[in-house]
Design a protein around this motif. Sequence first.
Motif, short mmCIF file in Angstrom:
data_model
loop_
_atom_site.label_atom_id
_atom_site.label_comp_id
_atom_site.label_asym_id
_atom_site.label_seq_id
_atom_site.Cartn_x
_atom_site.Cartn_y
_atom_site.Cartn_z
N GLU A 88 0.30 -1.10 0.13
CA GLU A 88 -0.20 0.19 0.03
C GLU A 88 1.23 1.42 0.26
N ARG A 89 1.85 0.77 1.09
CA ARG A 89 2.52 2.44 0.42
C ARG A 89 4.01 2.52 -0.11
N PHE A 90 4.15 1.72 -0.53
CA PHE A 90 5.38 1.83 -1.69
C PHE A 90 5.20 0.98 -2.54
N THR A 91 4.22 1.07 -3.10
CA THR A 91 3.43 0.50 -5.20
C THR A 91 3.93 1.73 -5.42
N SER A 92 4.41 2.06 -6.60
CA SER A 92 4.36 3.21 -7.26
C SER A 92 3.63 3.53 -8.31
N ARG A 93 3.02 4.59 -8.52
CA ARG A 93 2.12 4.64 -9.59
C ARG A 93 1.50 6.12 -9.58
N SER A 94 0.80 6.87 -10.45
CA SER A 94 0.82 8.16 -11.30
C SER A 94 0.66 8.85 -9.92
N GLY A 95 2.30 9.69 -10.34
CA GLY A 95 1.94 11.01 -9.64
C GLY A 95 3.57 10.75 -8.06
N PHE A 96 3.87 9.30 -8.04
CA PHE A 96 4.26 8.69 -7.11
C PHE A 96 5.31 7.67 -7.79
N ILE A 97 7.14 7.86 -7.21
CA ILE A 97 7.92 7.02 -7.43
C ILE A 97 8.44 6.47 -6.03
N SER A 98 8.27 5.36 -5.73
CA SER A 98 8.46 4.47 -4.13
C SER A 98 9.89 3.82 -5.00
N HIS A 99 10.95 4.53 -3.79
CA HIS A 99 12.27 4.18 -3.97
C HIS A 99 12.01 2.68 -2.70
N TYR A 100 11.05 2.42 -2.71
CA TYR A 100 11.33 1.13 -1.54
C TYR A 100 11.06 0.18 -2.98
N SER A 101 10.92 -1.30 -2.03
CA SER A 101 10.38 -2.50 -3.01
C SER A 101 9.53 -2.77 -2.28
N ARG A 102 8.23 -3.38 -3.33
CA ARG A 102 6.65 -3.23 -2.70
C ARG A 102 6.83 -4.50 -2.32
N HIS A 103 7.77 -5.69 -2.35
CA HIS A 103 7.41 -6.74 -1.59
C HIS A 103 8.38 -7.45 0.00
N LEU A 104 7.71 -8.07 0.29
CA LEU A 104 7.87 -8.02 1.75
C LEU A 104 9.56 -9.13 1.92
N ALA A 105 9.27 -10.40 0.67
CA ALA A 105 10.44 -10.90 0.81
C ALA A 105 11.42 -9.83 0.39
N GLU A 106 11.40 -9.01 -0.14
CA GLU A 106 12.81 -7.62 -0.35
C GLU A 106 12.80 -7.66 0.78
N TRP A 107 12.17 -6.87 1.72
CA TRP A 107 12.32 -6.74 2.69
C TRP A 107 13.25 -7.77 3.82
N LEU A 108 12.71 -8.76 3.59
CA LEU A 108 13.25 -9.45 4.59
C LEU A 108 14.87 -9.67 4.42
N GLU A 109 14.70 -9.27 3.61
CA GLU A 109 16.28 -10.18 3.14
C GLU A 109 17.89 -9.32 3.78
N LYS A 110 17.26 -8.34 4.85
CA LYS A 110 18.11 -7.48 5.12
C LYS A 110 17.45 -7.67 7.12
N PRO A 111 18.87 -8.06 7.38
CA PRO A 111 18.02 -8.14 9.12
C PRO A 111 17.35 -6.88 10.12
N LEU A 112 16.54 -6.85 10.84
CA LEU A 112 15.60 -6.15 11.33
C LEU A 112 16.76 -4.71 11.66
N SER A 113 17.78 -4.54 11.80
CA SER A 113 19.08 -3.45 12.26
C SER A 113 19.35 -2.88 11.31
N ASP A 114 19.44 -2.94 10.38
CA ASP A 114 19.38 -1.74 8.60
C ASP A 114 18.33 -1.70 8.55
N TRP A 115 17.37 -1.54 9.14
CA TRP A 115 15.72 -0.83 8.38
C TRP A 115 16.54 0.10 8.65
#
Length: 242
Positions: A88-115
């Motif tokens: 919901e927060r990071f899917t690119s759309r008209s007028g908004f370009i997200s700099h974060y992945s919208r896929h959970l799996a990519e978020w979980l690839e790095k440890p919480l301490s790096d968020w």
Amino acid sequence: MLGETLGYAVKDTRKRWQWNAETKTSTNIDEEYLRPSIRATFESMDSPREYNFTTDRLYANIPFAMMQLLFRKSRAEKHATLAAVIAERFTSRSGFISHYSRHLAEWLEKPLSDWDHNELGTLLIAVMRLNGIDPDDSDTRERLYYDTFGDEGAYQAWESAVDWPRFESKRAEMRAEKLAEWCESDLDGAAIWRANHADDYAVLLAADPTISAVFAEHDGSLPYRCPETVDLFTGTQWESRS
């Protein structure tokens, strides 16, 4: 709200101002209590000059151990809510370009301490929603401001924390200064206002007795106004004065 929902609290002290209507005095009281909390503390706030692309942002520090606990709460439901909030927060759309992945799996690839703060904020929102607290829901805002959490809502906490007699006194002083400035630029207008707002003027005069001197030359000589003319601002008719 989340602290109470999850059963977390910290010992704290708060100040209360108790107003005694009979003596017209206020008493400052230090009171210890258990404050529902996830141990968030204020860090800073950003307020943009224009609101074209962003709005006010509040930053808080939260202990890493608390964020780990919230992460485990999310993991217990296989991060289903977190995945939905990320999309919901990071899917690119008209007028908004997200700099974060919208896929959970990519978020979980790095440890919480790096968020970073945006990712941790997303986790916080997800755990709130998971526990029935939607930050974007109007009912949630109503509960936050007016309902009881631990002891009182934010609105009542604000009301109790302010020394209202001191506030009113300071406001009267500042209004008296404004009235004096008005007299310098438009004495006729200020005099007419004084004549039609006796109660308000009495409050300002009590705050600053010197303002009476600026009206000395005007006393008894207000500009004539037709007694049948309806006042533009109050809707009442002027009384004849000489």
